[in-house]
Design a protein around this motif. Structure first.
Motif, PDB file in Angstrom:
ATOM      1  N   GLU A   1     -11.369   0.381  -7.662  1.00  0.00           N
ATOM      2  CA  GLU A   1     -10.689   0.178  -8.410  1.00  0.00           C
ATOM      3  C   GLU A   1     -10.653   0.172  -9.502  1.00  0.00           C
TER       4      GLU A   1
ATOM      5  N   GLN B   1     -10.527  -2.802  -4.161  1.00  0.00           N
ATOM      6  CA  GLN B   1      -9.784  -3.107  -5.248  1.00  0.00           C
ATOM      7  C   GLN B   1     -11.369  -3.611  -6.235  1.00  0.00           C
TER       8      GLN B   1
ATOM      9  N   VAL C   1      -2.059  -5.453  -7.343  1.00  0.00           N
ATOM     10  CA  VAL C   1      -2.691  -5.596  -5.669  1.00  0.00           C
ATOM     11  C   VAL C   1      -3.845  -6.500  -5.250  1.00  0.00           C
TER      12      VAL C   1
ATOM     13  N   GLU D   1      -4.666   5.994  -0.432  1.00  0.00           N
ATOM     14  CA  GLU D   1      -3.228   4.261  -0.875  1.00  0.00           C
ATOM     15  C   GLU D   1      -2.486   4.531   1.012  1.00  0.00           C
TER      16      GLU D   1
ATOM     17  N   GLU E   1      -3.467  -2.237 -10.135  1.00  0.00           N
ATOM     18  CA  GLU E   1      -5.150  -2.257  -9.029  1.00  0.00           C
ATOM     19  C   GLU E   1      -4.771  -4.002  -9.070  1.00  0.00           C
TER      20      GLU E   1
ATOM     21  N   GLU F   1       0.985  -1.054  -0.090  1.00  0.00           N
ATOM     22  CA  GLU F   1       0.371   0.116   0.183  1.00  0.00           C
ATOM     23  C   GLU F   1       0.744   1.190  -0.252  1.00  0.00           C
TER      24      GLU F   1
ATOM     25  N   HIS G   1      -5.365   3.347   2.872  1.00  0.00           N
ATOM     26  CA  HIS G   1      -5.215   2.185   2.991  1.00  0.00           C
ATOM     27  C   HIS G   1      -3.893   1.712   4.004  1.00  0.00           C
TER      28      HIS G   1
HETATM   29 FE1  OFO Z   1      -5.067   0.109  -2.049  1.00  0.00          FE
HETATM   30  O1  OFO Z   1      -6.214   0.310  -3.019  1.00  0.00           O
HETATM   31 FE2  OFO Z   1      -5.631   0.240  -5.225  1.00  0.00          FE
HETATM   32  O2  OFO Z   1      -4.029  -0.306  -4.655  1.00  0.00           O
END
Ligand code: OFO
Length: 172
Positions: free
Chosen positions: A130, A127, A97, A50, A94, A17, A53
Motif C-alpha cells: 500500500e 503495508q 498505519v 480497510e 499509510e 483499520e 482488514h
Molecule cells: Fe489496512 O491497510 Fe492500509 O491502512
C-alpha cells in the motif's frame, strides 16, 4: 489464548483499520462530488479493503479467546484543497498505519505470542504494497502538475489500478 496486552493492542488496531476505512470513504465522496469518477472508485475500493482488514482482525481476536471491540471512531477530513493534497494524506496515513503494525509486531514478540506474530505478517506485507502504491500515485500526480488533460487521463487510468489491486487482494 491472547494475553490482555495483545488483546488490547489488537483492538487498538481494529480501530485504526476502521478509521482508515472511514477516511477513504470520505475521500471517495469528495472525489465523486468533484466529478473524479476514477479516483472515487479507487477510494471506494480502498475503503472496502480497510474494512476487510478490520474484519480479519476482529475474527482473529474472537477466535483466539478475546473479545473484539467495535469502538467510536474519529471523524475523518471531508474536504481537501486539491486531489494532490488528498493523495498526500493517503500516503501519510499509510505510513502511520505501517508504524502502528510494526508496533503491534513488536508487542507480539515481547509477549512471545508467535501465532499473533505469524498472523500479523500478512499486514506487514500489505503495508509494503500500500505504501508503494501510494508513492507511485504521488509520482504520477507530480508529473501531471496543473495539466487538465493529464488529470483526465489519470482519473481514467486509476480505474485500472483499482481493478488490479482488487484482483491481487485476498484477505481470508
Ligand atoms: Fe489496512 O491497510 Fe492500509 O491502512
Amino acid at each position: 489464548m491472547l494475553s490482555k496486552k495483545i488483546e488490547k493492542a489488537l483492538n487498538d488496531q481494529i480501530r485504526v483499520e476502521a478509521e482508515s476505512s472511514q477516511i477513504y470513504l470520505a475521500m471517495a465522496c469528495w472525489a465523486e462530488v468533484k466529478g473524479l469518477e476514477g479516483v472515487a472508485g479507487f477510494m471506494y475500493s480502498q475503503s472496502d479493503e480497510e474494512r476487510a482488514h478490520m474484519l480479519k482482525l476482529v475474527r482473529y481476536v474472537n477466535e483466539r479467546g478475546g473479545h473484539a471491540h467495535v469502538s467510536a471512531l474519529k471523524a475523518p477530513n471531508v474536504t481537501f484543497k486539491s486531489f494532490k493534497e488528498m493523495f498526500e494524506k493517503l500516503f501519510e496515513h499509510e505510513v502511520f498505519v505501517s508504524e502502528s503494525i510494526n508496533e503491534l509486531v513488536h508487542i507480539a514478540l515481547q509477549e512471545k505470542d508467535y501465532s499473533t506474530h505469524n498472523f500479523l505478517q500478512w499486514y506487514v506485507a500489505e503495508q509494503i504494497e500500500e505504501e508503494a502504491m501510494a508513492r507511485t500515485i504521488l509520482d504520477k500526480i507530480n508529473m501531471i502538475g496543473n495539466d487538465k488533460g493529464g488529470l483526465y487521463l489519470f482519473d481514467r487510468d486509476i480505474q485500472q489500478l483499482t481493478i488490479s489491486t482488487a484482483a491481487s487482494e485476498s484477505p481470508e
